[in-house]
Design a protein around this motif. Structure first.
Motif, PDB file in Angstrom:
ATOM      1  N   THR A  68      49.382  31.440  40.518  1.00  0.00           N
ATOM      2  CA  THR A  68      48.348  31.276  39.495  1.00  0.00           C
ATOM      3  C   THR A  68      47.873  29.829  39.461  1.00  0.00           C
ATOM      4  O   THR A  68      48.575  28.922  39.894  1.00  0.00           O
ATOM      5  N   VAL A  88      34.432  39.502  37.447  1.00  0.00           N
ATOM      6  CA  VAL A  88      35.526  38.882  38.186  1.00  0.00           C
ATOM      7  C   VAL A  88      34.930  38.015  39.293  1.00  0.00           C
ATOM      8  O   VAL A  88      34.169  38.500  40.137  1.00  0.00           O
ATOM      9  N   ASP A 190      35.540  36.927  33.315  1.00  0.00           N
ATOM     10  CA  ASP A 190      36.771  37.387  32.688  1.00  0.00           C
ATOM     11  C   ASP A 190      38.006  37.000  33.497  1.00  0.00           C
ATOM     12  O   ASP A 190      39.052  36.688  32.929  1.00  0.00           O
ATOM     13  N   HIS A 191      37.875  37.036  34.820  1.00  0.00           N
ATOM     14  CA  HIS A 191      38.996  36.669  35.685  1.00  0.00           C
ATOM     15  C   HIS A 191      38.468  36.000  36.948  1.00  0.00           C
ATOM     16  O   HIS A 191      37.348  36.283  37.384  1.00  0.00           O
ATOM     17  N   THR A 192      39.299  35.137  37.512  1.00  0.00           N
ATOM     18  CA  THR A 192      38.974  34.496  38.784  1.00  0.00           C
ATOM     19  C   THR A 192      40.119  34.735  39.766  1.00  0.00           C
ATOM     20  O   THR A 192      41.289  34.586  39.422  1.00  0.00           O
ATOM     21  N   VAL A 303      45.509  33.605  41.397  1.00  0.00           N
ATOM     22  CA  VAL A 303      44.711  34.184  40.317  1.00  0.00           C
ATOM     23  C   VAL A 303      44.832  33.351  39.054  1.00  0.00           C
ATOM     24  O   VAL A 303      45.697  32.488  38.919  1.00  0.00           O
ATOM     25  N   ASP A 304      43.950  33.644  38.087  1.00  0.00           N
ATOM     26  CA  ASP A 304      44.033  32.993  36.781  1.00  0.00           C
ATOM     27  C   ASP A 304      45.233  33.557  36.029  1.00  0.00           C
ATOM     28  O   ASP A 304      45.748  34.630  36.371  1.00  0.00           O
ATOM     29  N   GLY A 306      45.545  35.171  33.426  1.00  0.00           N
ATOM     30  CA  GLY A 306      45.353  36.507  32.889  1.00  0.00           C
ATOM     31  C   GLY A 306      45.687  37.616  33.861  1.00  0.00           C
ATOM     32  O   GLY A 306      45.862  38.768  33.471  1.00  0.00           O
ATOM     33  N   LEU A 307      45.757  37.280  35.166  1.00  0.00           N
ATOM     34  CA  LEU A 307      46.117  38.268  36.186  1.00  0.00           C
ATOM     35  C   LEU A 307      47.418  37.885  36.883  1.00  0.00           C
ATOM     36  O   LEU A 307      47.713  38.395  37.965  1.00  0.00           O
ATOM     37  N   ARG A 312      49.630  43.223  35.505  1.00  0.00           N
ATOM     38  CA  ARG A 312      48.253  42.894  35.095  1.00  0.00           C
ATOM     39  C   ARG A 312      47.286  43.082  36.256  1.00  0.00           C
ATOM     40  O   ARG A 312      46.178  43.608  36.088  1.00  0.00           O
TER      41      ARG A 312
END
Length: 502
Positions: A68, A88, A190-192, A303-304, A306-307, A312
């Motif tokens: 991350t 994404v 929302d996510h990268t 990943v960020d 959040g993932l 997740r």
């Protein structure tokens, strides 16, 4: 940040021009180019693999693979959370450390990226659009955080791929690229996901090869234009399967096909991702093959937060399980050449971003203009029964609040009152909602393309319409899909069609 510690091509000539640089003139492997692999191509397989990886026995191993990056470099001035769908950002990292150098890597210790796309997954969970952003696109790079904790000054008319290199760190700067994309599109990411190509060869081998199509024979000099001779044939004309090193060579291929531009290479890479997804779905996944595939896939991702765990990441991948191949579309942001660079074309680009903000469909080249998500494209599906809403006019356009109230009432909402807002200079429509009312507010927002959701300490739901709503066509006109996606392809398209620009 892990696995991003070697130099690749930096900002250079735009599409249509030969890339240069010191790394080009001092090649240690004359037959193996060091042009950056568009590592984003592994995403199609990575996600497809993860869809099937929702079994407990895999979690522990997969969790150990996932890296991350910190989100402390994200801007304080971000777009509002999307009411519909999710966005994404996928960044291809051209890191060439470790095993990557043996596959044609180069030298250097600055993380770089020449490929990125923004994936919008529609709220219906059955459609998705991936928008490629060419590396040489001239954009505004907003303030970005440096390793020492300071922030840069915004830069205008900068090359898009320069954002990832801000700070000159081995891991690159995905937060800066995310800031840049949010500034360019007005969409909240929302996510990268950052994709490394370290496991790319193993992934293509694990699926037994991926079908490609070439209009002509390809020789070694097409892979490495610095060769003094044409060299041996690398790929034959027509349809064939590639894996491992051959797959890497194909996705690197730029010269010798079409006009030799990066735009053309994007087209072939989009076709490759589609073929990759198709191969995985056709073959299916047995438990024996699943773990090696998921293992390689997760080792290629950063990943960020959040993932940042297997559950997740798998949960996100599972959200794509109902998206059929012909409902996954690939487009490139509307563009034109500007000297040696690429400029974004307006108003077409803004129309594209507006359609995605509203979760509206893009055009369907087949002529079947079916619904691609939520939004105003099919307002009859919006049911506001039992939801109370007040409406304010945030513009100087007379009667706009009444028009919005009529639209809400027609779909079952109870309008408790209309008024003129104190701020009559609003551009976007904003739907404010109190605690516990977000879901109902999102339902109301579906009638206002591009509307933003905003939390409020006050109870209830308030729609404040802006100039975008005043300028929007009436419902019957708005039901037509946006033409912002012209020139798109789907993951199910013929792999031999529309493979290059020029």
């Amino acid at each position: 940040m892990a696995r991003a510690d070697r130099r690749t091509d930096g900002p250079g000539p735009a599409a249509g021009h030969r890339e240069g640089g010191r790394g080009r003139s001092r090649r240690r492997h004359r037959d193996r180019p060091r042009r950056p692999l568009r590592t984003v191509l592994a995403v199609g397989l990575s996600l497809a693999v993860l869809v099937g990886a929702g079994v407990g026995w895999a979690f522990l191993r997969l969790n150990g693979n996932i890296d991350t990056f910190g989100a402390d470099g994200l801007s304080d001035h971000r777009p509002s959370s999307a009411a519909l769908g999710q966005n994404v950002l996928v960044i291809g990292s051209d890191s060439r450390s470790g095993e990557n150098s043996s596959l044609g890597g180069g030298e250097g210790d600055v993380g770089r990226s020449d490929t990125a796309f923004l994936l919008h997954v529609y709220a219906d969970g059955e459609h998705a659009v991936a928008v490629s952003i060419p590396r040489d696109t001239l954009v505004e790079i907003p303030a970005c955080k440096l390793p020492d904790g300071t922030w840069t000054e915004p830069r205008d008319q900068a090359m898009f791929n320069a954002a990832f290199s801000v700070g000159d760190t081995p891991g690159g700067n995905p937060a800066c690229t995310q800031n840049t994309v949010e500034k360019l599109t007005g969409l909240r990411v929302d996510h990268t996901v950052v994709v490394d190509f370290q496991g790319f060869a193993a992934l293509t081998e694990a699926v037994g090869g991926v079908r490609i199509c070439l209009p002509d024979d390809v020789y070694q000099r097409d892979l490495d234009p610095n060769r003094p001779t044409r060299g041996e044939r690398v790929f034959r004309k027509g349809v064939q399967e590639v894996q491992g090193q051959a797959a890497l060579d194909y996705v690197r291929l730029r010269y010798g096909v079409g006009d030799g531009s990066d735009i053309g290479r994007i087209k072939r890479q989009q076709a490759f991702v589609g073929a990759l997804m198709k191969k995985v779905r056709e073959d299916g996944l047995t438990p024996t093959r699943l773990l090696p595939l998921a293992d390689a896939a997760t080792r290629s991702l950063t990943v960020d937060p959040g993932l940042g765990s297997a559950d997740r990441l798998i949960s996100f991948a599972m959200s794509l399980k109902d998206v059929e191949l012909d409902d996954i579309r690939f487009v490139t942001v509307p563009w034109r050449y500007e000297g040696a660079r690429v400029a974004v074309v307006q108003p077409e680009a803004d129309a594209l971003w507006a359609a995605l903000r509203a979760d509206e469909p893009l055009d369907d080249p087949s002529g079947d203009q079916k619904k691609k998500g939520g939004g105003k494209a099919e307002p009859a599906e919006v049911d506001g029964t039992g939801i109370q809403v007040s409406v304010r006019n945030g513009t100087t356009v007379t009667g706009l609040a009444a028009r919005a109230a009529d639209a809400l009432t027609a779909h079952g909402f109870t309008v408790t009152g209309t008024a003129t807002d104190l701020d009559q200079g609003r551009t976007a429509t904003v739907v404010h909602h109190g605690p516990g009312d977000r879901e109902a507010a999102a339902t109301a927002a579906r009638l206002f393309p591009g509307a933003e959701l905003a939390a409020s300490p006050d109870p209830g739901i308030r729609v404040t319409v802006g100039q975008e709503y005043a300028d929007a066509p009436e419902d019957d006109e708005a039901a037509e899909p946006s033409d912002a996606g012209r020139g798109s392809r789907s993951a199910a398209d013929d792999i031999c069609s529309d493979l290059s620009y020029g």
